[in-house]
Design a protein around this motif. Structure first.
Motif, PDB file in Angstrom:
ATOM      1  N   GLU A   1       0.419  -5.938  -0.227  1.00 14.01           N
ATOM      2  CA  GLU A   1       1.271  -4.788  -0.499  1.00 14.01           C
ATOM      3  C   GLU A   1       2.655  -5.016   0.123  1.00 14.01           C
ATOM      4  O   GLU A   1       3.051  -4.337   1.067  1.00 14.01           O
TER       5      GLU A   1
ATOM      6  N   GLU B   1       2.090  -5.946  -6.787  1.00 15.14           N
ATOM      7  CA  GLU B   1       2.002  -4.517  -7.070  1.00 15.14           C
ATOM      8  C   GLU B   1       3.048  -4.037  -8.058  1.00 15.14           C
ATOM      9  O   GLU B   1       2.856  -3.009  -8.705  1.00 15.14           O
ATOM     10  N   LYS B   2       4.147  -4.762  -8.217  1.00 13.26           N
ATOM     11  CA  LYS B   2       5.215  -4.323  -9.118  1.00 13.26           C
ATOM     12  C   LYS B   2       5.195  -5.028 -10.470  1.00 13.26           C
ATOM     13  O   LYS B   2       5.760  -4.524 -11.431  1.00 13.26           O
TER      14      LYS B   2
ATOM     15  N   ASP C   1       6.928 -12.875  -0.604  1.00 14.36           N
ATOM     16  CA  ASP C   1       5.902 -11.996  -1.151  1.00 14.36           C
ATOM     17  C   ASP C   1       4.543 -12.648  -0.975  1.00 14.36           C
ATOM     18  O   ASP C   1       3.995 -13.204  -1.899  1.00 14.36           O
TER      19      ASP C   1
ATOM     20  N   SER D   1       6.394  -9.154  -7.061  1.00 17.11           N
ATOM     21  CA  SER D   1       5.262  -8.778  -6.218  1.00 17.11           C
ATOM     22  C   SER D   1       4.060  -8.448  -7.097  1.00 17.11           C
ATOM     23  O   SER D   1       4.210  -8.064  -8.260  1.00 17.11           O
TER      24      SER D   1
ATOM     25  N   ARG E   1       0.573 -12.436  -6.619  1.00 19.35           N
ATOM     26  CA  ARG E   1      -0.862 -12.491  -6.947  1.00 19.35           C
ATOM     27  C   ARG E   1      -1.527 -13.725  -6.360  1.00 19.35           C
ATOM     28  O   ARG E   1      -2.684 -13.673  -5.952  1.00 19.35           O
TER      29      ARG E   1
END
Length: 108
Positions: free
Chosen positions: A7, A69-70, A3, A67, A92
């Motif tokens: 995105e 985004e999650k 990751d 991740s 991040r």
């Protein structure tokens, strides 16, 4: 899947789309869209241990491979997330476990 991108889930779905199978692409798309529904609850023992440590004033830190985004799904879903004094999310900071750099980042 490491990751390291902004995105990662969307990128993975794009990779599935490149496979050429409509069924595989649909599964990938639905997985990305409905991912939050797949997150289970917190094990009772985990919550109890965290509560005990938090109430005792023990500093709490978390290091996760989620991740970027999650991870907000977890922050919204689990009230005990606010008990942590610091959380390093690999997506991040664009670092991954078990690389030394992510542990150094947590300790900094």
């Amino acid at each position: 899947m490491a990751d390291l991108g902004p995105e990662p889930v969307a990128g993975a779905v794009c990779g599935i789309d490149d496979e050429g199978s409509d069924d595989v692409a649909e599964v990938g798309r639905l997985s990305a869209e409905r991912w939050g529904e797949t997150v289970g609850g917190s094990p009772a023992d985990t919550g109890a241990v965290l509560a005990e440590l938090h109430e005792a004033g023990v500093p709490l830190y978390a290091l996760t491979n989620w991740s970027a985004e999650k991870f907000p799904h977890a922050e919204e879903r689990f009230e005990w997330m606010e008990w942590f004094d610091g959380i390093v999310v690999s997506g991040r900071v664009r670092l991954i476990k078990p690389d030394r750099e992510i542990f150094e980042h947590l300790l900094a």
